[in-house]
Scaffold this active site. Structure first.
Site, PDB file in Angstrom:
ATOM      1  N   ASP A  82       4.431  23.984  -1.189  1.00 11.29           N
ATOM      2  CA  ASP A  82       5.839  23.751  -1.529  1.00 11.29           C
ATOM      3  C   ASP A  82       6.315  22.348  -1.147  1.00 11.29           C
ATOM      4  O   ASP A  82       7.485  22.150  -0.795  1.00 11.29           O
ATOM      5  CB  ASP A  82       6.731  24.811  -0.886  1.00 11.29           C
TER       6      ASP A  82
ATOM      7  N   SER B  32       0.838  -1.201   0.000  1.00 13.68           N
ATOM      8  CA  SER B  32       0.000   0.000   0.000  1.00 13.68           C
ATOM      9  C   SER B  32       0.877   1.257   0.000  1.00 13.68           C
ATOM     10  O   SER B  32       1.663   1.459  -0.920  1.00 13.68           O
ATOM     11  CB  SER B  32      -0.959  -0.046   1.193  1.00 13.68           C
TER      12      SER B  32
ATOM     13  N   HIS C 212      -7.419  -5.147  -1.307  1.00 12.49           N
ATOM     14  CA  HIS C 212      -6.228  -4.367  -1.009  1.00 12.49           C
ATOM     15  C   HIS C 212      -5.360  -5.012   0.072  1.00 12.49           C
ATOM     16  O   HIS C 212      -4.136  -4.855   0.070  1.00 12.49           O
ATOM     17  CB  HIS C 212      -6.655  -2.966  -0.569  1.00 12.49           C
TER      18      HIS C 212
END
Length: 425
Positions: free
Chosen positions: A351, A142, A404
């Site tokens: 940023d 993951s 998953h």
């Protein structure tokens, strides 16, 4: 407690490292990073290659094995395994609402900005050099796969192989694209759940209306809301999660003095499902795992407005949400409340440095093998395929056999397949 110990024929050795909080400021403060080495007892003195396990999340520690089983059993047939507690988790200078309490929101945000994949990988490189290891392999599950692609982008010379399971991120684009895709997946999971368990829809509506019309408190005294109840849908993306949810729903109410109430056991279950409370990195840095030179601006919350079916109102069908983080969580969840201002600062941060080097990945020579789950509710299949198509030397095992959490439920099978695929490279 730093003792080595043995269990089920395995030897576990602890390792502690003091690493820079900010690798760009060598004179700044340090944090601790913990890793646990695992080998077969009879292989302790063998010259085995190393495999580093990169945990999913973000914000969760490496597994604490209780025996020789699962993917670890398969890995130990070939490797000496290092279970890395990513910075801020487990025994690696953990981040909680308690440890951040003495910092201002601005200080919290600045501190937390150093806990993304880039610095997790720098920690791994620090450890590799400290242990005198020339190269090693990585296994990323993951979010650990996201870390692995950063590793492949900036430190490929340190790697011999990369095994990825359910963790191929988009390497360009905005988080909004991710959430548009995952909301669609969540809608599909809801449809399948309520088709399989038709009575669950009315039970969910009954619970939602009870929450709207009553002041219901979780065992930590936090008011329990419909929005929090919807978060439980994260389990729809895990193997067996739907059936487990049905059983809990089936016993949600008890009768007290002739009136229905949500049972203490149900409310305790709901609180235990809010892992954001004990692992706040999972909430506060979740959207930043997609950010490169841009802000998330509460992406999942904004994109949710494009899918009004998720905004429950009386008389409407009920829908669970998935692995999404919302700003209201920092107003409602007790342990996230002290981090609300810092979360807003980080959501507006523009940023963030680059996490991936597309050119380097396109020219990659490290053998990369990945298990990609077609029905993955957490990491979008189509976006994963786009990334893999752009990577040289990457091979994929594409399957709809697992959700998953495949590595957790069938790890020995999955890692065996990936190791065999890598041997063909």
């Amino acid at each position: 407690m730093q003792d080595a110990f043995k269990c089920d024929g395995l030897l576990f050795k602890p390792h502690y490292f003091s690493v820079p909080l900010d690798y760009n400021n060598a004179d700044g403060s340090n944090i601790d990073v913990f890793a646990r080495e695992v080998t077969h007892q009879n292989n302790d003195n063998s010259n085995l290659p190393w495999l580093v396990y990169l945990q999913g999340g973000p914000g969760f520690p490496s597994p604490r094995p209780t025996g020789n089983a699962g993917w670890l059993k398969q890995a130990l047939t070939k490797y000496r395994v290092l279970l890395l507690d990513q910075r801020g988790t487990g025994k690696s200078t953990p981040i909680t609402h308690q440890t951040l309490a003495m910092k201002t929101p601005e200080q919290q945000a600045e501190y937390l900005s150093h806990f993304r994949a880039d610095n997790i990988v720098r920690d791994a490189e620090f450890i590799r050099e400290a242990l005198g290891i020339k190269q090693w392999s990585i296994l990323g599950q993951s979010f650990g796969g996201f870390c692995s692609l950063h590793y492949l982008s900036f430190y490929p010379q340190s790697l011999t192989r990369a095994y990825l399971t359910g963790g191929i991120p988009p390497i360009t684009g905005h988080a909004d694209e991710v959430y548009r895709a995952t909301y669609q997946r969540v809608l599909g999971k809801n449809t399948k759940f309520f088709e399989r368990f038709p009575a669950a829809q009315q039970q969910c509506i009954k619970i939602a209306e009870h929450l709207l019309n009553n002041d219901v408190r979780l065992p930590n005294a936090q008011r329990f809301t419909v929005e929090q109840f919807q978060l439980w849908g994260i389990n729809l993306g895990r193997s067996g999660g739907d059936l487990a949810m049905y059983y809990v729903l089936d016993e949600a109410f008890i009768e007290v003095n002739g009136k229905p109430q949500l049972s203490y056991s149900f409310l305790q279950q709901m609180l235990s499902e809010q892992s954001y409370q004990t692992n706040p990195i999972y909430a506060i840095l979740h959207e930043s795992i997609y950010c490169q030179h841009q802000a998330s601006n509460w992406s999942a919350e904004r994109v949710r407005n494009e899918y009004p079916v998720f905004n429950y109102a009386e008389g409407q069908p009920f829908m669970f949400t998935g692995e999404m983080v919302y700003s209201w969580m920092f107003e409602q969840l007790e342990c996230l409340k002290p981090l609300k201002a810092a979360a807003d600062i980080l959501a507006a941060k523009t940023d963030w440095p680059a996490l991936y080097d597309a050119e380097q990945l396109a020219n990659n020579t490290v053998p990369v093998v990945a298990a990609v789950y077609v029905d993955d509710m957490y990491v979008e299949y189509d976006l994963s395929c786009q990334t893999l198509a752009s990577m040289h030397s990457a091979k994929a095992w594409i399957t709809n056999e697992y959700e998953h959490n495949g590595l957790g439920v069938a790890g020995e099978i999955i890692l065996s397949k990936l190791m065999a695929l890598a041997d063909q490279s």
